[in-house]
Scaffold this motif. Structure first.
Motif, PDB file in Angstrom:
ATOM      1  N   VAL A   1       1.908  -2.019   6.019  1.00 14.85           N
ATOM      2  CA  VAL A   1       1.754  -3.392   5.525  1.00 14.85           C
ATOM      3  C   VAL A   1       3.068  -3.907   4.927  1.00 14.85           C
TER       4      VAL A   1
ATOM      5  N   CYS B   1       5.450  20.257   8.447  1.00 14.05           N
ATOM      6  CA  CYS B   1       4.982  19.226   9.378  1.00 14.05           C
ATOM      7  C   CYS B   1       3.477  19.026   9.273  1.00 14.05           C
TER       8      CYS B   1
ATOM      9  N   VAL C   1       0.877  -1.172   0.000  1.00 12.92           N
ATOM     10  CA  VAL C   1       0.000   0.000   0.000  1.00 12.92           C
ATOM     11  C   VAL C   1       0.917   1.226   0.000  1.00 12.92           C
ATOM     12  N   TYR C   2       0.922   1.911  -1.125  1.00 13.08           N
ATOM     13  CA  TYR C   2       1.898   2.984  -1.292  1.00 13.08           C
ATOM     14  C   TYR C   2       1.233   4.333  -1.562  1.00 13.08           C
ATOM     15  N   ARG C   3       2.050   5.354  -1.458  1.00  8.50           N
ATOM     16  CA  ARG C   3       1.643   6.721  -1.713  1.00  8.50           C
ATOM     17  C   ARG C   3       2.536   7.243  -2.833  1.00  8.50           C
TER      18      ARG C   3
ATOM     19  N   THR D   1       8.721  14.257  -1.102  1.00  4.08           N
ATOM     20  CA  THR D   1       7.940  14.252   0.141  1.00  4.08           C
ATOM     21  C   THR D   1       8.573  13.308   1.156  1.00  4.08           C
TER      22      THR D   1
ATOM     23  N   LYS E   1       1.684   6.275   5.591  1.00  2.00           N
ATOM     24  CA  LYS E   1       1.548   5.531   4.338  1.00  2.00           C
ATOM     25  C   LYS E   1       2.872   5.662   3.586  1.00  2.00           C
ATOM     26  N   LEU E   2       3.428   4.543   3.164  1.00  2.00           N
ATOM     27  CA  LEU E   2       4.789   4.533   2.616  1.00  2.00           C
ATOM     28  C   LEU E   2       4.859   5.169   1.228  1.00  2.00           C
ATOM     29  N   ASN E   3       5.839   6.048   1.049  1.00  2.00           N
ATOM     30  CA  ASN E   3       6.112   6.718  -0.220  1.00  2.00           C
ATOM     31  C   ASN E   3       6.845   5.722  -1.132  1.00  2.00           C
ATOM     32  N   TYR E   4       6.260   5.373  -2.283  1.00  2.00           N
ATOM     33  CA  TYR E   4       6.873   4.329  -3.116  1.00  2.00           C
ATOM     34  C   TYR E   4       8.247   4.743  -3.641  1.00  2.00           C
TER      35      TYR E   4
ATOM     36  N   SER F   1       1.544  21.348   4.097  1.00  2.00           N
ATOM     37  CA  SER F   1       1.758  21.001   5.497  1.00  2.00           C
ATOM     38  C   SER F   1       0.779  21.809   6.343  1.00  2.00           C
TER      39      SER F   1
ATOM     40  N   THR G   1       7.325  24.108   9.971  1.00  2.00           N
ATOM     41  CA  THR G   1       6.390  24.489   8.907  1.00  2.00           C
ATOM     42  C   THR G   1       6.278  23.408   7.834  1.00  2.00           C
TER      43      THR G   1
ATOM     44  N   GLY H   1       2.774  13.571   3.057  1.00  2.00           N
ATOM     45  CA  GLY H   1       3.013  14.402   1.883  1.00  2.00           C
ATOM     46  C   GLY H   1       3.750  15.709   2.166  1.00  2.00           C
ATOM     47  N   CYS H   2       4.309  15.873   3.359  1.00  2.00           N
ATOM     48  CA  CYS H   2       5.043  17.106   3.661  1.00  2.00           C
ATOM     49  C   CYS H   2       6.326  17.159   2.838  1.00  2.00           C
TER      50      CYS H   2
ATOM     51  N   ASP I   1       4.752  10.188  -4.684  1.00  2.00           N
ATOM     52  CA  ASP I   1       5.656  11.190  -4.100  1.00  2.00           C
ATOM     53  C   ASP I   1       5.224  12.609  -4.493  1.00  2.00           C
ATOM     54  N   ILE I   2       4.022  12.987  -4.078  1.00  2.00           N
ATOM     55  CA  ILE I   2       3.488  14.305  -4.450  1.00  2.00           C
ATOM     56  C   ILE I   2       3.296  15.156  -3.188  1.00  2.00           C
ATOM     57  N   VAL I   3       3.850  16.370  -3.242  1.00  2.00           N
ATOM     58  CA  VAL I   3       3.823  17.235  -2.053  1.00  2.00           C
ATOM     59  C   VAL I   3       2.407  17.728  -1.773  1.00  2.00           C
ATOM     60  N   LYS I   4       2.029  17.656  -0.505  1.00  2.00           N
ATOM     61  CA  LYS I   4       0.751  18.237  -0.074  1.00  2.00           C
ATOM     62  C   LYS I   4       1.058  19.358   0.903  1.00  2.00           C
TER      63      LYS I   4
END
Lengths: 95, 473
Positions: B273, B37, A59-61, B19, B50-53, A68, B35, B24-25, A63-66
């Motif tokens: 996971v 965070c 289950v991955y995310r 990130t 959630k792990l960054n691929y 903070s 800032t 996603g920071c 790499d896109i900045v959101k």
């Protein structure tokens, strides 16, 4: 058995103000919580594998900045804040 | 008694993702404190990481580049410790199932250094200690790291330095990290022990924490080895502990007793996971890895005929190597290009950082055009240098700088005719030459250079002059 001192220590570490009148009730609650954990510990689990109980993988995310959070919001729960930093005053354990 | 130093390295490398590892920071360096965070990276209860691929991909790239086996199944674990640099009171890391294991690199001496494992983990926040208080900035908390753990295979500081330079260069080439020691994106813990030469047992080790420059590593290791030898020689025992290097005093000092794995009460991270890596995925990732620096160096030496020193200088900076390779497209002689880069372009830069950036006004296509003229003999080396100098200074193209006359070059007939004039107008030099003074040719050569605006091939001109004199006499 949870002692009064342990409960007060826990409250201090959790930064909770509790009044004397609450102590007896909370002691009872703590006992119940620990008993509940004991019940789970006592359950017979046989050879069951608990390592990955959801059986999920990868289950991955992306790499896109959101955005903070705002600094004020990040620091909101901290009582000692200075110039945007968390400040630790009593740092016997901090070198 | 003679002693041998035994060292193993744990190298933390900050990955160049956009990130953080679990949220996603942004991972951008600096910024106002706290800032970059969110509730995940400041460890508020109830949040789900959630792990960054990209972290997994980069770690596998690093593993493949260091000849590691990639795990089919990996997982994340909690490493518990109470220290305010991580607000959760644990770090999410990998314990018994890391992503990469059993790698190695080969040093120039031919000795192999084993890579035990590479695992992924989150970085901690930054603590500033002042006036008996501690100030915490969690911007760096949750930035992804790989920890590259070596076998205790090092026997000298030089080997450690070569290994670290190799890691730094390799990570930069594959683009997973900028590995700047001064900014902390590459940090190193060195495990040091000593033992009598010839012994096959390891001595008790100490761990030198967070070394942030090659110079400090060398100083710290030398001091620490000498200290341990002193301890042993005076009949005492080395204590296993974590020590820090005191830069100002040039010494190491005890920080705390060394923790063993059980002190950290590792257990599986229940919020993340299993990581399962397929062979297809590994092969896809392998394709992302460019030619590695050690391969490039040997190609430059064996195929391009460059010296080892020049090859290493070009490969040391990826952008320079890229520029070099594009610039030599279609050429037969590669040395002209390396000479111009090293002697002329490098002299424009004052710092390593600038060489790294390699910000210049000249496109490789323009450099190629200039080199083609040089290779064809249309222009001479001195003209090439002067032209490149002007290109670098002004951003002008080759054709804007060299006149049509320059680009025509110098025909053999023209050169012979000017050489004849040189001989005619220097009777004294001719007489001197005939009298046995070989150096007298130089003054006639000077005439030729002056009258061709430096376009003549000096060696060829010298030969023509001598032939003319011999024919005349």
């Amino acid at each position: 058995m949870v002692t009064r001192e342990e409960l007060l220590d826990l409250a201090l570490l959790s930064k909770l103000d509790i009044s004397d009148s609450d102590i007896d009730k909370l002691l009872g609650d703590m006992e119940e919580i620990i008993k509940f954990a004991d019940t789970i510990n006592a359950a017979s689990t046989g050879d069951a594998e608990f390592d990955n109980i959801n059986d999920l993988q990868n289950v991955y995310r992306e790499d896109i900045v959101k955005d903070s959070f705002l600094q004020d919001d990040i620091l909101r729960n901290c009582k000692t804040v200075e110039n945007g930093f968390f400040r630790v005053d009593n740092h016997n354990h901090v070198e | 008694m003679e002693y041998e130093i035994v060292m193993g390295l744990e190298t933390h490398v900050e990955l160049s993702t956009n990130t953080k590892i679990f949220c996603g920071c942004t991972t951008e360096f600096g910024g106002e404190p706290n800032t970059h965070c969110c509730p995940i990276c400041i460890g508020l209860p109830g949040t789900m990481p959630k792990l960054n691929y990209q972290v997994v991909r980069y770690a596998i790239m690093a593993g493949l580049s260091l000849n590691c086996e990639i795990a089919e199944i990996a997982k994340m674990d909690r490493k518990n410790y109470v220290y305010p640099d991580l607000p959760k009171a644990y770090q999410i890391s990998q314990y018994d199932k890391p992503l990469c294991e059993h790698g190695h690199i080969e040093l120039s001496s031919g000795r192999k250094i084993g890579i035990t494992r590479i695992h992924i983990e989150e970085d901690a926040g930054k603590l500033i200690h002042e006036r008996g208080q501690t100030f915490i900035d969690y911007n760096r908390g949750g930035v992804p790291l790989i920890e590259i753990v070596s076998e205790p295979d090092f026997r000298s500081v030089d080997e450690v330095t070569e290994y670290l330079e190799y890691l730094q260069l390799t990570m930069r080439y594959i683009g997973v990290s900028d590995c700047k020691m001064q900014e902390g994106s590459m940090r190193c813990d060195v495990n040091v022990s000593v033992r009598p030469v010839g012994s096959d047992k390891f001595g008790t080790r100490t761990e030198l924490k967070n070394m942030n420059s090659f110079t400090n590593i060398a100083k710290a290791v030398k001091y620490e080895a000498a200290r341990q030898i002193d301890v042993i020689e005076s009949g005492e025992k080395v204590v296993q502990e974590t020590r820090r290097f005191n830069d100002a005093a040039g010494t190491t000092e005890s920080m705390r007793g060394k923790e063993d794995a059980h002190d950290y009460r590792y257990f599986r991270e229940p919020d993340l996971v299993t990581i399962s890596v397929s062979n297809d995925e590994i092969e896809q990732i392998r394709k992302l890895i460019p030619e590695l620096p050690n391969k490039k160096i040997s190609k430059y030496i064996k195929e391009y005929g460059l010296s080892e020193v020049d090859a290493k200088l070009l490969v040391k900076y990826k952008r320079v190597a890229d520029f070099f390779e594009k610039s030599i497209d279609g050429l037969k002689v590669y040395k002209n290009c390396s000479n111009l880069i090293i002697s002329l372009i490098f002299s424009k830069f004052e710092t390593e950082e600038q060489k790294e950036q390699f910000n210049i006004n000249v496109e490789p296509e323009d450099m190629n055009e200039l080199l083609k003229l040089l290779e064809a003999g249309t222009i001479r080396n001195n003209v090439a240098k002067k032209t490149l100098g002007e290109m670098l200074a002004t951003g002008k193209k080759v054709k804007d700088i060299l006149s049509e006359d320059d680009l025509k070059g110098l025909s053999q007939e023209e050169l012979t005719s000017i050489c004849s004039k040189a001989v005619e107008s220097n009777p004294k030099a001719v007489a001197d030459y005939l009298g046995g003074k070989d150096k007298a040719v130089k003054s006639m050569l000077g005439f030729v250079m002056k009258n061709t605006q430096g376009k003549a091939d000096a060696k060829l001109a010298e030969k023509i002059i001598i032939d003319i004199i011999k024919n005349n006499n």
